[in-house]
Design an enzyme around this catalytic site. Sequence first.
Site, PDB file in Angstrom:
ATOM      1  N   ARG A 119      74.703 -13.333  21.026  1.00  0.00           N
ATOM      2  CA  ARG A 119      74.062 -14.389  21.820  1.00  0.00           C
ATOM      3  C   ARG A 119      73.782 -13.851  23.222  1.00  0.00           C
ATOM      4  NH1 ARG A 119      75.945 -20.365  21.442  1.00  0.00           N
ATOM      5  NH2 ARG A 119      73.705 -20.597  21.825  1.00  0.00           N
ATOM      6  N   GLN A 127      76.177 -31.103  19.896  1.00  0.00           N
ATOM      7  CA  GLN A 127      77.530 -30.764  20.333  1.00  0.00           C
ATOM      8  C   GLN A 127      78.204 -31.940  21.031  1.00  0.00           C
ATOM      9  OE1 GLN A 127      74.867 -28.833  20.897  1.00  0.00           O
ATOM     10  NE2 GLN A 127      75.325 -26.675  20.539  1.00  0.00           N
ATOM     11  N   ASN A 129      72.624 -23.361  31.526  1.00  0.00           N
ATOM     12  CA  ASN A 129      73.495 -24.177  30.675  1.00  0.00           C
ATOM     13  C   ASN A 129      72.626 -24.782  29.571  1.00  0.00           C
ATOM     14  OD1 ASN A 129      76.118 -25.245  30.061  1.00  0.00           O
ATOM     15  ND2 ASN A 129      75.419 -27.244  30.790  1.00  0.00           N
ATOM     16  N   ARG A 177      81.705 -21.491  19.500  1.00  0.00           N
ATOM     17  CA  ARG A 177      80.692 -21.617  20.538  1.00  0.00           C
ATOM     18  C   ARG A 177      81.350 -22.124  21.816  1.00  0.00           C
ATOM     19  NH1 ARG A 177      81.536 -26.133  21.246  1.00  0.00           N
ATOM     20  NH2 ARG A 177      80.344 -26.080  23.155  1.00  0.00           N
ATOM     21  N   GLY A 178      80.566 -22.129  22.907  1.00  0.00           N
ATOM     22  CA  GLY A 178      81.116 -22.430  24.226  1.00  0.00           C
ATOM     23  C   GLY A 178      81.382 -21.087  24.888  1.00  0.00           C
ATOM     24  N   ALA A 179      80.821 -20.921  26.095  1.00  0.00           N
ATOM     25  CA  ALA A 179      80.851 -19.594  26.721  1.00  0.00           C
ATOM     26  C   ALA A 179      82.258 -18.976  26.760  1.00  0.00           C
ATOM     27  CB  ALA A 179      80.224 -19.678  28.113  1.00  0.00           C
ATOM     28  N   ASP A 209      76.823 -21.448  31.000  1.00  0.00           N
ATOM     29  CA  ASP A 209      76.846 -20.206  30.229  1.00  0.00           C
ATOM     30  C   ASP A 209      76.693 -18.990  31.127  1.00  0.00           C
ATOM     31  OD1 ASP A 209      75.848 -22.477  28.355  1.00  0.00           O
ATOM     32  OD2 ASP A 209      76.693 -20.927  27.063  1.00  0.00           O
TER      33      ASP A 209
END
Lengths: 373, 373
Positions: free
Chosen positions: B117, B224, B275, B74-76, B265
């Site tokens: 996503r 997170q 975000n 995860r994380g853009a 994001d």
Amino acid sequence: MHTPRQHIPETVTALTLIEFNLVMSETTTAIQSIEWREDHVRIIDQTFLPGRTVYCDIRDVGQMWDAIKKLKVRGAPAIGIAAAYAFYLGIKDIQDVSYAGFKIEVDRISNYLSSSRPTAINLKWALDRIASTIHALREKPIDEIKESVLRLAKTIHEEDKRICKKIGLEGQKLIPKEANILTHCNTGSLATGQYGTALSMIFHAHEAGKKIHVWVDETRPLMQGSRLTAWELDKAGIPMKLVIDSAAGHLMKSGKVDLIVVGTDRVAANGDTANKIGTYTLSVLAGAHGIPFYVAAPLSSIDMAVATGDDIPIEERDSSEITTIGGTKIAPKRIDTFNPAFDVTPAENITAFITEKGVIKPPFTENLKKLFS
Amino acid sequence: MHTPRQHIPETVTALTLIEFNLVMSETTTAIQSIEWREDHVRIIDQTFLPGRTVYCDIRDVGQMWDAIKKLKVRGAPAIGIAAAYAFYLGIKDIQDVSYAGFKIEVDRISNYLSSSRPTAINLKWALDRIASTIHALREKPIDEIKESVLRLAKTIHEEDKRICKKIGLEGQKLIPKEANILTHCNTGSLATGQYGTALSMIFHAHEAGKKIHVWVDETRPLMQGSRLTAWELDKAGIPMKLVIDSAAGHLMKSGKVDLIVVGTDRVAANGDTANKIGTYTLSVLAGAHGIPFYVAAPLSSIDMAVATGDDIPIEERDSSEITTIGGTKIAPKRIDTFNPAFDVTPAENITAFITEKGVIKPPFTENLKKLFS
């Protein structure tokens, strides 16, 4: 061992009994979180909710201190009621003493109970009220004083139910016929003698036939929103959706919140209001989006002895509340945390207080003072 | 099976290798959340952190779709890298086809990965970049195209490390010599090729000898902040305290926050920024308290094709994310929820963007456009 929820305490007067029955038939929100049972207090241990409804019988003052500290019983008005009964439990077995000796014990018990949680003023309010009564009866036999303290604890309990009902009836007038209401923490029957404070407004709006929908903030760290408020609203059949605390801004920006109602643990003389951590953030968001922000506050939660919110002590709680949930570790070991249980919302962010004496609008310093004159 | 963290991919060029070594020696924040290993991708399965460091070997595109959907990765920026490698995994076994037949598969894989996503634009950015390369090489043998796609995936990965380092070096200039910094979600090495975006600013400020302290928002619902950011800062030895999301207002009101840094994001052409849910609330609080609000944004997260934040799709995720934690049920059964994973912060609430091309100040519509001209 479960108690039927409709169980009526043997000790209430005929008048109270009638009112009590009326109340019961009017609403589905008649959860009794505290109940006096002949010689002890029975509480719902709120730490087990919503998974299990566990009752806990409390027979001495130490057990109640622990129950308050561990949030088995919580919510400012409920803490006041619990402390009042605990006061009686603390003094009832004191034997063969002079008033002077009795008084030493009374002070000790009052200070002890007072130390369980620092922010909610209702606790101190109930203890002070009992201490005053004891002082007034100082010429009477000790046994008579003891009985008066029990009667007073029951009165405080019954009064709270009536006060919460009045707050609900007054407050629901502020709720439009159709409304999306956001609330934080738990301010319902579990937090009070009955009905609740902010939640009483919601229950009464629902009963008045208003088409309401409630956004329930989960209320980290202890999840009073998801565990308790969602549970109460669900039982009452009120439409609701559970959201995480940090979704509130997004909801307001999207036009999905018409008003915010919260309770309080202590209101200062100028209207600054201590309440569950996160309340201040909601008040800032409300201001930014032009949304009314209401605080339901029984007079017992208004502390005219503190000038502003700066003088309200803010309880900091254990780090484990934010590093674990239900035994699941959610942060690295030995991590530093900061865990204040409350924050202070400045008076200027508050649209109005709803009390048992009606709706109080600004200027608060002036108008709150009038309540006590 | 654990990989030594200093493991160097066999495939990097000599130049990259030198830079890579330099990078490694400069910082303690060299967690490699994604790694290409000869014929498959190895990721740290972030859903197990911080309890256990579990590596997960991904050998086909379906596994990666699942890993992205379930937030194992995860994380853009990290999603962009992961999708690039997955693209190669998806095409590498296509045999004996014409370019036209190959192209049909390419489009299918791109659409499939894109569906994992919806909010982060880096995913689409990486997929589009690969599709363009494939189109440019359409006259070449299929095997050659495949190899080029793998090379491009590795390039995207290595580029991201350099970009994050630049963001860190540029961004740390905005951080005072002594500062309390608040951050939300995870924007560190776990969320990117290395260093992170907002967290890269923090790592580089720390390495520059600045006396910083970080307030880590736990970031409900998936934690997170407490699970990942606290873990990364702890490993890097940076002073920090974990707080619940709704404590941010109280911290700012108490003067305990000097600046806020977050990642993104997707940034729209006018500067509106999607975000992690809760970011918008922080931006409103920052405005109310006069606190700078910075967004670290690699160019790959800026989507000039969407005019404003209104056009950014907001992913809604499963209710179980907010009704259970680690198997513990924290809400009544069958309760309704609303669980948006992101919110949009309007451009006017943002002090500046930090990109690999430097710090971008308002007017954003004009200045973001210049980045791409």
